[in-house]
Design a protein around this motif. Sequence first.
Motif, mmCIF file in Angstrom:
data_model
loop_
_atom_site.group_PDB
_atom_site.id
_atom_site.type_symbol
_atom_site.label_atom_id
_atom_site.label_comp_id
_atom_site.label_asym_id
_atom_site.label_seq_id
_atom_site.Cartn_x
_atom_site.Cartn_y
_atom_site.Cartn_z
ATOM 1 N N ASN A 185 12.181 -2.833 12.162
ATOM 2 C CA ASN A 185 13.381 -3.599 11.811
ATOM 3 C C ASN A 185 13.205 -4.229 10.433
ATOM 4 O O ASN A 185 12.372 -5.110 10.233
ATOM 5 N N SER A 186 14.040 -3.805 9.501
ATOM 6 C CA SER A 186 13.905 -4.266 8.113
ATOM 7 C C SER A 186 14.225 -5.739 7.939
ATOM 8 O O SER A 186 13.756 -6.366 6.987
ATOM 9 N N VAL A 187 15.042 -6.329 8.812
ATOM 10 C CA VAL A 187 15.419 -7.739 8.613
ATOM 11 C C VAL A 187 14.221 -8.664 8.803
ATOM 12 O O VAL A 187 14.189 -9.774 8.247
ATOM 13 N N LEU A 188 13.220 -8.232 9.568
ATOM 14 C CA LEU A 188 12.069 -9.092 9.831
ATOM 15 C C LEU A 188 11.237 -9.330 8.575
ATOM 16 O O LEU A 188 10.570 -10.352 8.454
ATOM 17 N N LYS A 189 11.293 -8.364 7.636
ATOM 18 C CA LYS A 189 10.507 -8.509 6.408
ATOM 19 C C LYS A 189 10.992 -9.675 5.554
ATOM 20 O O LYS A 189 10.228 -10.244 4.790
ATOM 21 N N GLY A 190 12.240 -10.029 5.674
ATOM 22 C CA GLY A 190 12.788 -11.107 4.850
ATOM 23 C C GLY A 190 12.641 -12.476 5.474
ATOM 24 O O GLY A 190 13.251 -13.440 4.996
ATOM 25 N N GLY A 191 11.863 -12.567 6.547
ATOM 26 C CA GLY A 191 11.690 -13.857 7.188
ATOM 27 C C GLY A 191 12.763 -14.190 8.198
ATOM 28 O O GLY A 191 12.785 -15.295 8.753
ATOM 29 N N PHE A 192 13.666 -13.259 8.428
ATOM 30 C CA PHE A 192 14.713 -13.474 9.417
ATOM 31 C C PHE A 192 14.224 -13.076 10.807
ATOM 32 O O PHE A 192 13.206 -12.399 10.965
ATOM 33 N N ALA A 193 14.977 -13.485 11.823
ATOM 34 C CA ALA A 193 14.743 -13.026 13.187
ATOM 35 C C ALA A 193 15.599 -11.794 13.431
ATOM 36 O O ALA A 193 16.655 -11.615 12.804
ATOM 37 N N GLY A 194 15.152 -10.933 14.363
ATOM 38 C CA GLY A 194 15.910 -9.718 14.641
ATOM 39 C C GLY A 194 15.422 -9.051 15.905
ATOM 40 O O GLY A 194 14.440 -9.482 16.529
ATOM 41 N N VAL A 195 16.116 -7.986 16.284
ATOM 42 C CA VAL A 195 15.774 -7.249 17.493
ATOM 43 C C VAL A 195 14.389 -6.633 17.351
ATOM 44 O O VAL A 195 14.080 -5.990 16.344
ATOM 45 N N SER A 196 13.562 -6.846 18.361
ATOM 46 C CA SER A 196 12.205 -6.295 18.363
ATOM 47 C C SER A 196 12.265 -4.816 18.715
ATOM 48 O O SER A 196 12.806 -4.431 19.755
ATOM 49 N N ARG A 197 11.683 -3.982 17.878
ATOM 50 C CA ARG A 197 11.656 -2.538 18.118
ATOM 51 C C ARG A 197 10.217 -2.085 18.343
ATOM 52 O O ARG A 197 9.652 -1.328 17.552
ATOM 53 N N ASP A 198 9.637 -2.552 19.422
ATOM 54 C CA ASP A 198 8.279 -2.141 19.751
ATOM 55 C C ASP A 198 8.293 -0.763 20.412
ATOM 56 O O ASP A 198 9.341 -0.122 20.519
ATOM 57 N N ASP A 199 7.128 -0.292 20.862
ATOM 58 C CA ASP A 199 7.040 1.047 21.444
ATOM 59 C C ASP A 199 7.924 1.191 22.683
ATOM 60 O O ASP A 199 8.547 2.232 22.895
ATOM 61 N N ALA A 200 7.975 0.149 23.513
ATOM 62 C CA ALA A 200 8.787 0.215 24.731
ATOM 63 C C ALA A 200 10.264 0.342 24.386
ATOM 64 O O ALA A 200 10.999 1.126 25.000
ATOM 65 N N TYR A 201 10.711 -0.402 23.392
ATOM 66 C CA TYR A 201 12.105 -0.307 22.956
ATOM 67 C C TYR A 201 12.388 1.079 22.388
ATOM 68 O O TYR A 201 13.438 1.670 22.645
ATOM 69 N N SER A 202 11.444 1.603 21.629
ATOM 70 C CA SER A 202 11.621 2.918 21.015
ATOM 71 C C SER A 202 11.784 4.010 22.065
ATOM 72 O O SER A 202 12.611 4.918 21.914
ATOM 73 N N LYS A 203 11.032 3.913 23.155
ATOM 74 C CA LYS A 203 11.153 4.896 24.235
ATOM 75 C C LYS A 203 12.483 4.753 24.960
ATOM 76 O O LYS A 203 13.057 5.733 25.451
ATOM 77 N N TYR A 204 12.974 3.518 25.044
ATOM 78 C CA TYR A 204 14.248 3.262 25.718
ATOM 79 C C TYR A 204 15.441 3.767 24.910
ATOM 80 O O TYR A 204 16.388 4.342 25.463
ATOM 81 N N LYS A 205 15.427 3.584 23.598
ATOM 82 C CA LYS A 205 16.604 3.768 22.755
ATOM 83 C C LYS A 205 16.894 5.254 22.512
ATOM 84 O O LYS A 205 16.747 5.790 21.406
ATOM 85 N N THR A 206 17.335 5.940 23.577
ATOM 86 C CA THR A 206 17.603 7.379 23.463
ATOM 87 C C THR A 206 18.947 7.768 24.056
ATOM 88 O O THR A 206 19.230 8.953 24.188
ATOM 89 N N TYR A 207 19.783 6.784 24.416
ATOM 90 C CA TYR A 207 21.042 7.133 25.079
ATOM 91 C C TYR A 207 22.070 7.701 24.101
ATOM 92 O O TYR A 207 23.013 8.377 24.514
ATOM 93 N N ASN A 208 21.930 7.434 22.831
ATOM 94 C CA ASN A 208 22.719 8.097 21.794
ATOM 95 C C ASN A 208 21.806 9.031 20.999
ATOM 96 O O ASN A 208 20.610 8.759 20.850
#
Length: 309
Positions: A185-208
């Motif tokens: 997640n690119s927004v995290l680099k700027g010190g902002f908060a954002g959706v966590s895209r860890d390995d578990a999320y990556s495996k989940y995010k396949t419905y599209n």
Amino acid sequence: MEYQVEKLTAAKLADVEQLHAAVYGAMPTADFFIKKYNTAFTGVEYVGYVAYNTQKIAVGFYAVIPCFIQFGDQSVLAAQSADTMTHPGYRYKGLFVELSNMTFQLCRDLGINLVFGFPNQNSLPGAINKLGWQMTHQLDCFIIPVTSFPLRRALNKLPYFNGRIADHRKKVLAKYIVNQNTVANSVLKGGFAGVSRDDAYSKYKTYNETHVIRIGDSLVWIKISHVLLIGDMTALAEDFDTVMDGLKNLAKKLGIKEIHFHASPGTSLHTLFAAGCQSIPSFYALFQDFEKQHPIENIKFTSADIDTF
């Protein structure tokens, strides 16, 4: 009562598919809702409700998608407001508000104290005035025109060529695709908060159907439709022009005439795109903050965070 409300379960998603067909005139793709609402990686799943009429036909639906928001080193259980559907014969009966409030209480019961969503302009007044959503900001949509071959664009519109176009796109994309589902997640680099895209999320995010592609030294997460939609990317400032030239070239090969990207103002990619691309106002970022423990104004988004990506 014209309807009764039941908590969402995996078994009820077949009824939700039928409601989708009644509302939108088409069935969703196979297993779409099963994949979308199977959020077991968060510890909670099927967070929502289905309303049934006396014939046991689904007439209303509202659910959220659990995920984690990253605040620095802290990961917080949250959820995204997702599908809202009301059968044409049961509109204007208060179903949407009732199902929303029941779902928000379910979130509290499950330890989800932060819900975010991206309503359209028509839904915004009701979301704020009837349901108490708080708006923190509005995303911008950057639109990059692409000069593609007129004949290829014309063929894209003809049903007869759909299969051939799909095959062609697969061959073109095969030269770019890397073996991963998401990018950081690119927004995290700027010190902002954002959706966590860890390995578990990556495996989940396949419905599209989306793809991670490589252009130069950068990774770009994209979705292909009538436009090339950028979800997020790892491009640095010094690589940005090269990446955009590569994306334009790819879109040209695919017969796509526009590239889109949605981003929260202030984020690093928003700044890069704003320097040379036209934009229009996009999604509103709204929140239900039940315990007010976290600075929601610091949470930012890209296209990839919207559930339709």
